[in-house]
Write a protein that holds these residues in place. Structure first.
Motif, PDB file in Angstrom:
ATOM      1  N   ALA A 108     -59.351 -18.122  28.112  1.00 57.53           N
ATOM      2  CA  ALA A 108     -60.361 -17.196  28.632  1.00 57.53           C
ATOM      3  C   ALA A 108     -61.401 -17.939  29.471  1.00 57.53           C
ATOM      4  O   ALA A 108     -61.802 -17.473  30.545  1.00 57.53           O
ATOM      5  CB  ALA A 108     -61.042 -16.469  27.473  1.00 57.53           C
ATOM      6  N   ARG A 122     -59.988 -18.845  32.831  1.00 59.78           N
ATOM      7  CA  ARG A 122     -59.947 -17.673  33.718  1.00 59.78           C
ATOM      8  C   ARG A 122     -61.316 -17.440  34.356  1.00 59.78           C
ATOM      9  O   ARG A 122     -61.418 -17.176  35.561  1.00 59.78           O
ATOM     10  CB  ARG A 122     -59.527 -16.429  32.935  1.00 59.78           C
ATOM     11  N   GLU A 144     -61.962 -20.149  36.906  1.00 60.50           N
ATOM     12  CA  GLU A 144     -61.189 -19.898  38.119  1.00 60.50           C
ATOM     13  C   GLU A 144     -61.854 -18.819  38.967  1.00 60.50           C
ATOM     14  O   GLU A 144     -61.974 -18.958  40.193  1.00 60.50           O
ATOM     15  CB  GLU A 144     -59.769 -19.478  37.732  1.00 60.50           C
ATOM     16  N   ARG A 145     -62.313 -17.773  38.325  1.00 57.75           N
ATOM     17  CA  ARG A 145     -63.018 -16.708  39.044  1.00 57.75           C
ATOM     18  C   ARG A 145     -64.295 -17.228  39.697  1.00 57.75           C
ATOM     19  O   ARG A 145     -64.721 -16.724  40.735  1.00 57.75           O
ATOM     20  CB  ARG A 145     -63.371 -15.565  38.091  1.00 57.75           C
ATOM     21  N   THR A 163     -56.990 -23.349  37.818  1.00 53.56           N
ATOM     22  CA  THR A 163     -55.753 -22.578  37.996  1.00 53.56           C
ATOM     23  C   THR A 163     -54.565 -23.273  37.357  1.00 53.56           C
ATOM     24  O   THR A 163     -53.773 -22.659  36.633  1.00 53.56           O
ATOM     25  CB  THR A 163     -55.486 -22.357  39.493  1.00 53.56           C
ATOM     26  N   ARG A 174     -54.805 -23.140  33.580  1.00 53.04           N
ATOM     27  CA  ARG A 174     -54.638 -21.775  33.075  1.00 53.04           C
ATOM     28  C   ARG A 174     -53.170 -21.368  33.096  1.00 53.04           C
ATOM     29  O   ARG A 174     -52.661 -20.782  32.124  1.00 53.04           O
ATOM     30  CB  ARG A 174     -55.463 -20.799  33.920  1.00 53.04           C
ATOM     31  N   GLU A 175     -52.478 -21.670  34.176  1.00 55.56           N
ATOM     32  CA  GLU A 175     -51.072 -21.279  34.271  1.00 55.56           C
ATOM     33  C   GLU A 175     -50.212 -21.973  33.222  1.00 55.56           C
ATOM     34  O   GLU A 175     -49.301 -21.375  32.649  1.00 55.56           O
ATOM     35  CB  GLU A 175     -50.555 -21.582  35.676  1.00 55.56           C
ATOM     36  N   ARG A 179     -51.235 -20.407  29.696  1.00 57.52           N
ATOM     37  CA  ARG A 179     -50.910 -18.987  29.522  1.00 57.52           C
ATOM     38  C   ARG A 179     -49.586 -18.787  28.797  1.00 57.52           C
ATOM     39  O   ARG A 179     -49.438 -17.856  28.007  1.00 57.52           O
ATOM     40  CB  ARG A 179     -50.879 -18.324  30.905  1.00 57.52           C
ATOM     41  N   TRP A 204     -60.375 -13.076  25.607  1.00 54.71           N
ATOM     42  CA  TRP A 204     -60.949 -12.745  26.917  1.00 54.71           C
ATOM     43  C   TRP A 204     -62.093 -11.753  26.770  1.00 54.71           C
ATOM     44  O   TRP A 204     -63.167 -11.929  27.361  1.00 54.71           O
ATOM     45  CB  TRP A 204     -59.851 -12.191  27.808  1.00 54.71           C
TER      46      TRP A 204
END
Length: 286
Positions: free
Chosen positions: A176, A179, A182-183, A190, A193-194, A197, A209
């Motif tokens: 979370a 994410r 990244e935002r 990124t 996170r990938e 995930r 999240w």
């Protein structure tokens, strides 16, 4: 004015500049909050100092006057001025730095809720740069900065949670935070996170999240906040005293574990989150 231009920092850190000599007073207890009058005066001084460095068109910059004004604003409690004063010790034209001198100013600004100061302070504590290396205490400041909108702090804390460095391992919460980072424009988030995930159950990830998005804070750091409670729970989770879930929620189970820890450590009469208790827990975490 939160994100200070490098040119401004270099001017303030120049040879003979008064800011270089602006030492923060040593404190053994929390700094009293500035009065309304002091805050107003400090804001005026800070703005005048910045204007002295960046005068209207046709004006001549006056770095020495700016240094004096910003130093006075910092001593009166202006968090932006305190951050500038810390930066003048961290970023010098000759490449040198005095992190030990910067840290007291970072701490003062951080306690007032300055997210950049909180993030920079966490970085120094995590690395042991100018202070004792304490990853668990760094995680507290990373979370405080993250809750006040720092994407870099979200990223840093997320990485710590992936491996359980300085805090309890929590891949769902780390995902979370990545994410959110990244935002917020942290490109490196990124890739992590990938990769993460694929290892986290979707339902667990969604719950984390939702929870992390709600963790928002503003203003000065209160005596007890989520990052501090999470720190306490993380440390106690590695002892014989079970604080319950490491979720940053203060409750009877966490308080009971704190009381048992205080009894074992012979910390008499201290409230659960008193400085003496936190210091002993920091020692436990080292």
């Amino acid at each position: 004015m939160r994100h200070i231009a490098l040119a401004l920092l270099l001017i303030l850190a120049g040879p003979g500049c008064a800011l270089i000599e602006g030492a923060a007073p040593a404190r053994t207890e929390p700094e009293p909050s500035p009065s309304a009058a002091e805050r107003a005066r400090a804001e005026v001084l800070y703005r005048e100092g910045v204007r002295a460095l960046n005068p209207p068109r046709g004006g001549t910059p006056d770095p020495d006057r700016a240094a004096r004004l910003i130093a006075e604003a910092a001593h009166l409690g202006n968090a932006d001025a305190q951050m500038l004063l810390a930066a003048s010790h961290l970023y010098r034209p000759d490449g040198s730095r005095d992190t030990a001198a910067a840290i007291p100013w970072l701490e003062r600004a951080a306690m007032q809720g300055h997210d950049e100061a909180q993030y920079r302070l966490a970085r120094l504590i995590e690395a042991g740069d100018g202070t004792r290396r304490e990853p668990a205490w760094a995680a507290v400041w990373f979370q405080r900065a993250a809750e006040r909108g720092s994407s870099e702090a979200q990223f840093a804390l997320g990485l710590m949670q992936i491996v359980g460095a300085g805090t309890t391992r929590d891949e769902a919460e780390a995902l979370a935070r990545l994410r959110l980072a990244e935002r917020g424009g942290v490109a490196a988030a990124t890739r992590y996170r990938e990769a993460l995930r694929r290892r986290v159950d979707p339902a667990t990830a969604e719950a984390a999240w939702t929870r992390v998005q709600r963790e928002r804070a503003r203003g000065p750091v209160p005596a007890i906040d989520r990052p501090l409670v999470r720190f306490v729970q993380s440390v106690l989770a590695g002892t014989a005293f079970d604080p319950g879930p490491v979720d940053g929620q203060d409750g009877p189970r966490t308080r009971a574990a704190l009381a048992a820890f205080a009894q074992r450590e012979a910390i008499a009469g201290a409230s659960p989150y008193a400085p003496a208790m936190i210091e002993r827990l920091r020692a436990q975490a080292r």
